[in-house]
Every structure is written in C-alpha cells, then in structure tokens.
Scaffold this motif. Structure first.
Motif, mmCIF file in Angstrom:
data_model
loop_
_atom_site.group_PDB
_atom_site.id
_atom_site.type_symbol
_atom_site.label_atom_id
_atom_site.label_comp_id
_atom_site.label_asym_id
_atom_site.label_seq_id
_atom_site.Cartn_x
_atom_site.Cartn_y
_atom_site.Cartn_z
ATOM 1 N N LEU A 88 119.559 -0.851 8.946
ATOM 2 C CA LEU A 88 119.516 -0.400 10.526
ATOM 3 C C LEU A 88 119.150 -1.545 11.543
ATOM 4 O O LEU A 88 119.483 -1.689 12.653
ATOM 5 C CB LEU A 88 118.782 0.591 10.669
ATOM 6 C CG LEU A 88 119.459 2.076 10.106
ATOM 7 C CD1 LEU A 88 118.374 3.187 10.332
ATOM 8 C CD2 LEU A 88 120.806 2.380 10.778
ATOM 9 N N GLU A 89 117.863 -2.243 10.943
ATOM 10 C CA GLU A 89 117.561 -3.359 11.740
ATOM 11 C C GLU A 89 118.348 -4.403 12.062
ATOM 12 O O GLU A 89 118.743 -5.245 13.080
ATOM 13 C CB GLU A 89 116.125 -3.871 11.164
ATOM 14 C CG GLU A 89 115.599 -5.128 12.182
ATOM 15 C CD GLU A 89 114.290 -5.447 11.580
ATOM 16 O OE1 GLU A 89 113.316 -5.365 12.213
ATOM 17 O OE2 GLU A 89 114.191 -5.523 10.298
ATOM 18 N N GLN A 90 119.169 -4.732 10.809
ATOM 19 C CA GLN A 90 120.208 -6.060 10.622
ATOM 20 C C GLN A 90 121.201 -5.685 11.500
ATOM 21 O O GLN A 90 121.951 -6.463 12.173
ATOM 22 C CB GLN A 90 120.432 -6.080 9.223
ATOM 23 C CG GLN A 90 119.435 -6.782 8.394
ATOM 24 C CD GLN A 90 119.851 -6.521 7.021
ATOM 25 O OE1 GLN A 90 121.050 -6.344 6.433
ATOM 26 N NE2 GLN A 90 118.764 -7.194 6.105
ATOM 27 N N GLN A 91 121.640 -4.331 11.728
ATOM 28 C CA GLN A 91 122.541 -3.913 12.607
ATOM 29 C C GLN A 91 122.374 -3.592 13.981
ATOM 30 O O GLN A 91 123.438 -3.270 14.933
ATOM 31 C CB GLN A 91 123.364 -2.722 11.766
ATOM 32 C CG GLN A 91 123.846 -2.696 10.604
ATOM 33 C CD GLN A 91 123.812 -1.508 9.718
ATOM 34 O OE1 GLN A 91 123.843 -0.186 10.435
ATOM 35 N NE2 GLN A 91 124.063 -1.541 8.545
ATOM 36 N N LEU A 93 120.363 -1.649 15.420
ATOM 37 C CA LEU A 93 120.162 -0.282 15.719
ATOM 38 C C LEU A 93 118.716 0.242 16.296
ATOM 39 O O LEU A 93 118.418 1.445 16.302
ATOM 40 C CB LEU A 93 120.826 0.471 14.603
ATOM 41 C CG LEU A 93 122.316 0.661 14.723
ATOM 42 C CD1 LEU A 93 122.884 1.416 13.490
ATOM 43 C CD2 LEU A 93 123.188 0.583 16.191
ATOM 44 N N ILE A 94 117.601 -0.477 15.806
ATOM 45 C CA ILE A 94 116.324 -0.094 16.034
ATOM 46 C C ILE A 94 115.618 -0.883 17.195
ATOM 47 O O ILE A 94 116.036 -1.833 17.483
ATOM 48 C CB ILE A 94 115.532 -0.227 14.497
ATOM 49 C CG1 ILE A 94 115.226 -1.504 14.024
ATOM 50 C CG2 ILE A 94 116.203 0.645 13.492
ATOM 51 C CD1 ILE A 94 114.470 -1.469 13.048
ATOM 52 N N GLU A 95 114.398 -0.234 17.530
ATOM 53 C CA GLU A 95 113.762 -1.048 18.568
ATOM 54 C C GLU A 95 113.062 -2.276 17.926
ATOM 55 O O GLU A 95 112.445 -1.949 16.760
ATOM 56 C CB GLU A 95 112.730 0.031 19.094
ATOM 57 C CG GLU A 95 113.179 0.853 20.276
ATOM 58 C CD GLU A 95 113.148 -0.108 21.475
ATOM 59 O OE1 GLU A 95 112.078 -0.314 22.077
ATOM 60 O OE2 GLU A 95 114.256 -0.165 22.051
ATOM 61 N N GLN A 211 109.636 3.677 4.919
ATOM 62 C CA GLN A 211 109.556 3.153 6.276
ATOM 63 C C GLN A 211 109.908 4.088 7.185
ATOM 64 O O GLN A 211 111.141 4.842 7.005
ATOM 65 C CB GLN A 211 110.085 1.815 6.438
ATOM 66 C CG GLN A 211 109.449 0.768 5.380
ATOM 67 C CD GLN A 211 109.846 -0.519 6.133
ATOM 68 O OE1 GLN A 211 111.119 -0.691 6.459
ATOM 69 N NE2 GLN A 211 109.060 -1.572 5.764
ATOM 70 N N VAL A 212 109.381 3.953 8.383
ATOM 71 C CA VAL A 212 109.996 4.829 9.770
ATOM 72 C C VAL A 212 110.306 3.918 10.760
ATOM 73 O O VAL A 212 110.042 2.577 10.745
ATOM 74 C CB VAL A 212 108.655 5.426 10.355
ATOM 75 C CG1 VAL A 212 107.613 4.565 10.542
ATOM 76 C CG2 VAL A 212 109.000 6.227 11.617
ATOM 77 N N VAL A 213 111.608 4.034 11.587
ATOM 78 C CA VAL A 213 111.952 3.357 12.508
ATOM 79 C C VAL A 213 112.319 4.014 13.846
ATOM 80 O O VAL A 213 112.326 5.073 13.649
ATOM 81 C CB VAL A 213 113.318 2.596 12.293
ATOM 82 C CG1 VAL A 213 113.147 1.579 10.994
ATOM 83 C CG2 VAL A 213 114.227 3.445 11.758
ATOM 84 N N ASN A 217 118.691 3.376 20.731
ATOM 85 C CA ASN A 217 119.284 4.432 21.622
ATOM 86 C C ASN A 217 118.715 5.555 21.867
ATOM 87 O O ASN A 217 119.184 6.531 22.252
ATOM 88 C CB ASN A 217 120.817 4.623 21.326
ATOM 89 C CG ASN A 217 121.443 3.091 21.376
ATOM 90 O OD1 ASN A 217 121.362 2.398 22.463
ATOM 91 N ND2 ASN A 217 122.730 3.000 20.560
ATOM 92 N N ALA A 218 117.303 5.717 21.390
ATOM 93 C CA ALA A 218 116.571 6.985 21.391
ATOM 94 C C ALA A 218 116.703 7.691 22.981
ATOM 95 O O ALA A 218 116.396 7.003 24.077
ATOM 96 C CB ALA A 218 115.222 6.866 21.140
ATOM 97 N N ALA A 219 117.094 9.022 22.910
ATOM 98 C CA ALA A 219 117.002 9.614 24.274
ATOM 99 C C ALA A 219 115.656 9.750 24.793
ATOM 100 O O ALA A 219 115.355 9.683 26.199
ATOM 101 C CB ALA A 219 117.547 11.096 24.070
ATOM 102 N N ASN A 220 114.522 9.860 24.257
ATOM 103 C CA ASN A 220 113.286 9.861 24.582
ATOM 104 C C ASN A 220 112.636 8.721 23.884
ATOM 105 O O ASN A 220 111.485 9.127 22.747
ATOM 106 C CB ASN A 220 112.702 11.251 24.053
ATOM 107 C CG ASN A 220 111.528 11.689 24.937
ATOM 108 O OD1 ASN A 220 110.604 10.911 25.625
ATOM 109 N ND2 ASN A 220 111.244 12.850 24.868
ATOM 110 N N LEU A 221 112.768 7.706 24.140
ATOM 111 C CA LEU A 221 112.468 6.369 23.608
ATOM 112 C C LEU A 221 110.663 6.333 23.585
ATOM 113 O O LEU A 221 109.792 5.926 22.892
ATOM 114 C CB LEU A 221 112.762 5.244 24.360
ATOM 115 C CG LEU A 221 112.379 3.740 23.512
ATOM 116 C CD1 LEU A 221 112.757 3.591 22.247
ATOM 117 C CD2 LEU A 221 113.123 2.751 24.549
ATOM 118 N N GLU A 222 110.119 6.577 24.826
ATOM 119 C CA GLU A 222 108.682 6.555 24.993
ATOM 120 C C GLU A 222 107.814 7.510 24.002
ATOM 121 O O GLU A 222 106.874 7.157 23.242
ATOM 122 C CB GLU A 222 108.255 6.866 26.366
ATOM 123 C CG GLU A 222 106.864 6.400 26.862
ATOM 124 C CD GLU A 222 106.333 4.994 26.523
ATOM 125 O OE1 GLU A 222 105.107 4.812 26.065
ATOM 126 O OE2 GLU A 222 107.213 4.135 26.573
#
Length: 280
Positions: A88-91, A93-95, A211-213, A217-222
């Motif tokens: 997901l990181e390579q793509q 898609l994560i913060e 692992q957690v990521v 595009n999280a709707a509630n990023l904070e």
C-alpha cells in the motif's frame, strides 16, 4: 428559475455541511480477523479521551488489502503482516510516516472435542481433518501451513483441510466440532471459554509481524492519526499484550524459522510452560 436553483444550492450546501459534521466523529477501521477483539478494546479506551463513532470492518488481511486497492473508504488498517502495508505504501495509498509494527502475533492449536491437554505431537497420529485460515489470504493460515511443513505433516493434511477466509471462520469451524483440531490465534485461545489448546513455538513459522497504516484518503485523517499514535503508546501496547500478542518493541527479537526445526523431537513443537488449558 433562479429561485429554484438557489433553493437547490441551499439544500445541497446544507446536506454537505451536515454530512461533514456527521463524518467528523466517525472512525472507519479495517481490521484483520485475528485483531477484532483487541481493536474493539483499544477503541473503547481511546474513546474516553477522543469521543467518536467507530465503524469496524473485519476480514482477512488479503481481502481487506484488495478492498483498499480499489478505494474502500477506510481511515486506518490493521494488517496481520507487513507485506500488504508495504505494498500500500509503494502504491502511494498511505500517509507518509504512518506505517509501523503494532504487534507480533502468535498461533495456537485448539480443540473443542479433546477433553485433556493437547499438543502439536497429537497430529502425528491423527487421521481426521483440521481447520486453518486460507494461507493465500490470511497470514495466520500461512503460519499454520509453515508449522505443518516444518513438522513434515503438510503432505498428510493438505488435502484434508477445511479452510476459512479468515481466522475467525477457523475458530467457528473448530468450535462447532466440524473438525477436532484447528489453528487459531493465541489471542483467541486466551479469550475462549471452551476447549483445550496450546501455544505453538514461534520458531516453527516466520514471525507474524503485524503493521498498521493510516490511509492517505482517510475521511477523518486527524482522528486516524491520533488513534495510530494511541495504539503505539505504552497504554495501547499494554492492552495488546493483555490479548496475547508480543508488543511492537519485540519486532526485532522475533524468532525466524530455524532450519533445525525438522530435526526436533515431536514434543518440542510446543511450549508446555505456556500451554493454556480450557475446559467446558
């Protein structure tokens, strides 16, 4: 005509504003099946400081990964491995800087039909079927396969498996007595009130580093960021340890698969000192 357009614009603005307000307290969590109960406990404690409405989706790591690749609307993802978070990181898609190990999982052999203590050695003379999560979808299923391969038992059971899409299905298959033995998570063994089980020696499978990521595009990023930090905090790690996981600081200490495991005597495939016995 202008009045109608203005009215429609006001309605749209009102709906949009209230939709945002509704989403501000919602945290959408994707959790691998083995971590379903721990993540509920973590969210409950986290809510004391950060009130929110959790929405939890539970499935195998492989299934959730595919959903995320195709745009599933999650804020945070708890995988049962490190490979999918890395992908997901390579793509993209994560913060950035929001991928970390949160736990080291452990697996157990469990039976709800055997009345006394069990061990991995019991499978050597067992002729029935066993349950495990599908190895290609669930890291815990892959670990169970590695254990059987290391014990030279895979050739006897690979055509007699009852596989579930995730570890929770495996638990249910074993709980109902559909099979006499099943490979479940150690966390499930600790929280089960039925049957008998034993912790499997970690040297018989590759470390279950989880692992957690946080999703970009999280709707509630904070809120997702705050929960991410809480899970990795001392308090969060204590809750995780209480559920039978090794904590994140043990990641570098996880024991790799030993080439000598094939030569171990049968009863060394378990850890009697950590055996957990449960009876109906």
């Amino acid at each position: 005509m202008v009045t109608i357009r203005l009215l429609l614009l006001c309605i749209a603005t009102f709906a949009s504003t209230h939709s945002i307000a509704f989403n501000n307290d919602t945290l959408r969590v994707a959790s691998s099946a083995n971590f379903a109960k721990p993540v509920e406990a973590l969210l409950a404690e986290f809510a004391k400081q950060h009130p929110h409405r959790p929405m939890i989706s539970v499935a195998s790591t492989g299934v959730l990964y595919q959903q995320l690749r195709h745009g599933a609307p999650f804020d945070i993802f708890f995988a049962a491995d490190i490979r999918r978070p890395q992908l997901l990181e390579q793509q993209g898609l994560i913060e950035e800087h929001h991928r970390k190990t949160y736990a080291i999982g452990q697996i157990a052999l469990w039976s709800n039909t055997q009345k006394g203590p069990i061990s991995l050695a019991d499978l050597q003379d067992y002729k029935g079927r066993i349950a495990m999560a599908a190895p290609h979808l669930a890291p815990y299923g892959n670990a169970a396969k590695q254990v059987l391969v290391k014990r030279n038992l895979w050739r006897y059971f690979h055509q007699q498996l009852i596989t579930g899409n995730n570890i929770n299905q495996t638990y249910q298959q074993t709980l109902t007595g559909a099979v006499d033995y099943g490979f479940i998570s150690y966390s499930q063994l600790l929280t089960s009130t039925q049957g008998n089980g034993v912790l499997i020696d970690n040297s018989l499978h590759t470390p279950l580093e989880q692992q957690v990521v946080v999703l970009k595009n999280a709707a509630n990023l904070e809120l997702a960021r705050k929960f991410y930090q809480y899970v990795l905090s001392e308090q969060g790690q204590k809750i995780i340890a209480d559920f039978g996981y090794l904590t994140a600081d043990k990641a570098t200490d996880a024991v790799p698969v030993s080439d000598q495991a094939d030569s171990l005597p049968p009863n060394n495939g378990t850890k009697p000192a950590t055996q957990t016995k449960k009876t109906q």
